[in-house]
Design a protein around this motif. Structure first.
Motif, short mmCIF file in Angstrom:
data_model
loop_
_atom_site.label_atom_id
_atom_site.label_comp_id
_atom_site.label_asym_id
_atom_site.label_seq_id
_atom_site.Cartn_x
_atom_site.Cartn_y
_atom_site.Cartn_z
N TYR A 11 -3.18 7.76 -14.10
CA TYR A 11 -1.73 7.78 -13.90
C TYR A 11 -1.18 6.50 -13.29
CZ TYR A 11 -1.82 12.82 -14.76
OH TYR A 11 -1.98 14.06 -15.34
N THR A 12 -2.05 5.56 -12.94
CA THR A 12 -1.55 4.38 -12.22
C THR A 12 -2.35 3.14 -12.56
OG1 THR A 12 -1.05 3.50 -10.00
CG2 THR A 12 -3.04 4.83 -10.21
N ASP A 13 -1.70 2.00 -12.46
CA ASP A 13 -2.38 0.71 -12.62
C ASP A 13 -2.91 0.19 -11.28
OD1 ASP A 13 -1.89 0.55 -15.37
OD2 ASP A 13 0.10 -0.32 -15.05
N ALA A 14 -2.50 0.82 -10.19
CA ALA A 14 -2.90 0.37 -8.86
C ALA A 14 -4.37 0.70 -8.58
CB ALA A 14 -2.02 1.02 -7.80
N ARG A 15 -4.93 0.00 -7.62
CA ARG A 15 -6.27 0.33 -7.15
C ARG A 15 -6.17 1.63 -6.36
NH1 ARG A 15 -10.81 -2.78 -6.38
NH2 ARG A 15 -12.37 -1.97 -4.92
N VAL A 27 0.86 -1.19 0.00
CA VAL A 27 0.00 0.00 0.00
C VAL A 27 0.89 1.23 0.00
CG1 VAL A 27 -1.77 1.30 1.23
CG2 VAL A 27 -1.81 -1.21 1.27
N VAL A 28 0.67 2.10 -0.98
CA VAL A 28 1.44 3.34 -1.08
C VAL A 28 0.52 4.51 -0.76
CG1 VAL A 28 2.81 4.84 -2.58
CG2 VAL A 28 2.97 2.35 -2.82
N VAL A 29 0.82 5.21 0.33
CA VAL A 29 0.02 6.35 0.76
C VAL A 29 0.63 7.62 0.18
CG1 VAL A 29 -0.89 7.62 2.74
CG2 VAL A 29 -0.54 5.14 2.90
N VAL A 30 -0.16 8.37 -0.56
CA VAL A 30 0.31 9.64 -1.12
C VAL A 30 -0.28 10.77 -0.29
CG1 VAL A 30 0.37 11.12 -3.15
CG2 VAL A 30 0.49 8.64 -3.42
N ALA A 31 0.61 11.53 0.36
CA ALA A 31 0.20 12.57 1.30
C ALA A 31 0.88 13.88 0.98
CB ALA A 31 0.51 12.13 2.74
N VAL A 32 0.90 14.24 -0.30
CA VAL A 32 1.58 15.46 -0.73
C VAL A 32 0.58 16.59 -0.92
CG1 VAL A 32 3.41 14.14 -1.84
CG2 VAL A 32 1.39 14.82 -3.17
N LYS A 33 1.09 17.79 -1.17
CA LYS A 33 0.23 18.93 -1.46
C LYS A 33 -0.46 18.73 -2.81
CE LYS A 33 1.47 21.40 2.16
NZ LYS A 33 0.51 21.68 3.25
N PRO A 34 -1.70 19.23 -2.95
CA PRO A 34 -2.41 19.04 -4.22
C PRO A 34 -1.64 19.55 -5.44
CG PRO A 34 -3.92 19.83 -2.53
CD PRO A 34 -2.54 19.88 -1.92
N THR A 89 -0.99 -3.60 -10.74
CA THR A 89 -2.41 -3.84 -10.45
C THR A 89 -2.64 -4.52 -9.11
OG1 THR A 89 -2.26 -5.91 -11.71
CG2 THR A 89 -3.05 -3.96 -12.89
N ASP A 90 -1.61 -5.16 -8.54
CA ASP A 90 -1.79 -5.83 -7.26
C ASP A 90 -1.42 -4.93 -6.08
OD1 ASP A 90 0.91 -5.77 -7.67
OD2 ASP A 90 1.25 -7.89 -7.19
N GLN A 91 -1.21 -3.65 -6.35
CA GLN A 91 -0.91 -2.69 -5.28
C GLN A 91 -2.08 -1.73 -5.09
OE1 GLN A 91 3.00 -1.64 -7.28
NE2 GLN A 91 3.66 -1.44 -5.15
N THR A 92 -2.07 -1.04 -3.97
CA THR A 92 -3.10 -0.05 -3.66
C THR A 92 -2.46 1.31 -3.46
OG1 THR A 92 -4.55 -1.68 -2.61
CG2 THR A 92 -4.91 0.63 -2.03
N LEU A 93 -3.01 2.31 -4.11
CA LEU A 93 -2.59 3.69 -3.90
C LEU A 93 -3.65 4.34 -3.01
CD1 LEU A 93 -1.28 6.21 -6.55
CD2 LEU A 93 -2.80 6.90 -4.72
N LEU A 94 -3.25 4.73 -1.83
CA LEU A 94 -4.15 5.35 -0.87
C LEU A 94 -3.88 6.86 -0.88
CD1 LEU A 94 -6.27 4.72 1.33
CD2 LEU A 94 -4.39 4.53 2.96
#
Length: 258
Positions: free
Chosen positions: A100-104, A60-67, A81-86
């Motif tokens: 921009y991503t293949d992740a869920r 799980v990759v959490v993206v917590a950057v400025k907009p 595709t087997d990863q999650t972008l939170l």
């Protein structure tokens, strides 16, 4: 153990890492270009890095950057595709991230209380997974909502802590004015909010019923509540929530126009 990385280790990303570090379920990686930000969260992580490719190697990759920098981050972030972008980026809907991503992609609006395991969060109901639910449960409480409701959720639980801090400050100041020492007034005011919140969450009574339970006839509480009922305090709080909701919608519109 689930591997979780957080890209962007500012206030919210850092709070997320600190909260998750209290469990033994996750291997944590922090990613930020700022060495001071990495240093601040290093005690809570297995690894810190400035390399986004290292952060990408997680379940799980959490993206917590400025907009304003989310697009740049997504262009550099390669997930499968087997990863999650939170995403916990305010005002950025999932349909802007998904190309921009293949992740869920799962969108969450948490708040800073994740640091102490007391977070309130809203998550997109149609994309949330059990894996994400477990992460959110590890740092607090959450509700599953339609993404169209994310702007108002952002205002209530994302901006809400600042509104509560304001009210705690007002109660503390009144206590100090009445003769309490500042530390005493701070503890009493803050703990009162904490206890009242727990009561709301655990009780089957409505909030109006809980107010009535505290208000004895001709007592001190009813005297104070009469002042609040005769005031526009509820309107001011509602206006604050609506203003934050409008700004969340504006951020989403700005991202769409780019």
């Amino acid at each position: 153990m689930t591997a979780v990385s957080v890209i962007g280790c500012g206030n919210m990303g850092g709070a997320f890492l600190k909260g998750l570090s209290e469990t033994e379920q996750y291997t944590l990686t922090a990613c930020d270009l700022d060495p001071e930000a990495r240093e601040a969260v290093a005690p809570y992580c297995a690894e810190t890095t400035a390399d986004i490719d290292v952060a990408a190697d997680a379940d799980v990759v959490v993206v917590a950057v400025k907009p304003k920098v989310i697009r740049t981050v997504l262009e550099d972030l390669e997930l499968s595709t087997d990863q999650t972008l939170l995403s916990i980026v305010a005002g950025v809907p999932t349909d802007l991230i998904e190309p921009y991503t293949d992740a869920r992609v799962v969108r969450v609006m948490p708040n800073l209380a994740a640091e102490t395991g007391n977070m309130a969060a809203a998550v997109t109901a149609d994309t949330v997974t059990d894996e994400v639910r477990a992460i959110l449960e590890a740092v607090g409480e959450y509700v599953e909502i339609d993404e169209s409701q994310m702007d108002v959720a952002t205002a209530v639980n994302g901006s809400g802590p600042a509104f509560v801090f304001y009210l705690i400050q007002a109660m503390k100041d009144a206590g100090v004015e009445g003769g309490l020492e500042e530390e005493q007034a701070t503890v009493l005011a803050a703990q009162t909010f904490k206890g009242a919140s727990e009561t709301v969450l655990r009780s089957e009574k409505s909030i109006d019923e809980l107010i009535d339970a505290v208000c004895s006839p001709n007592g001190t509480t009813i005297e104070g509540m009469d002042v609040l009922w005769d005031s526009t305090a509820d309107d001011a709080v509602a206006d604050a929530v609506r203003a934050a909701e409008r700004r969340s919608a504006e951020l989403a519109e700005e991202r769409t126009d780019e």
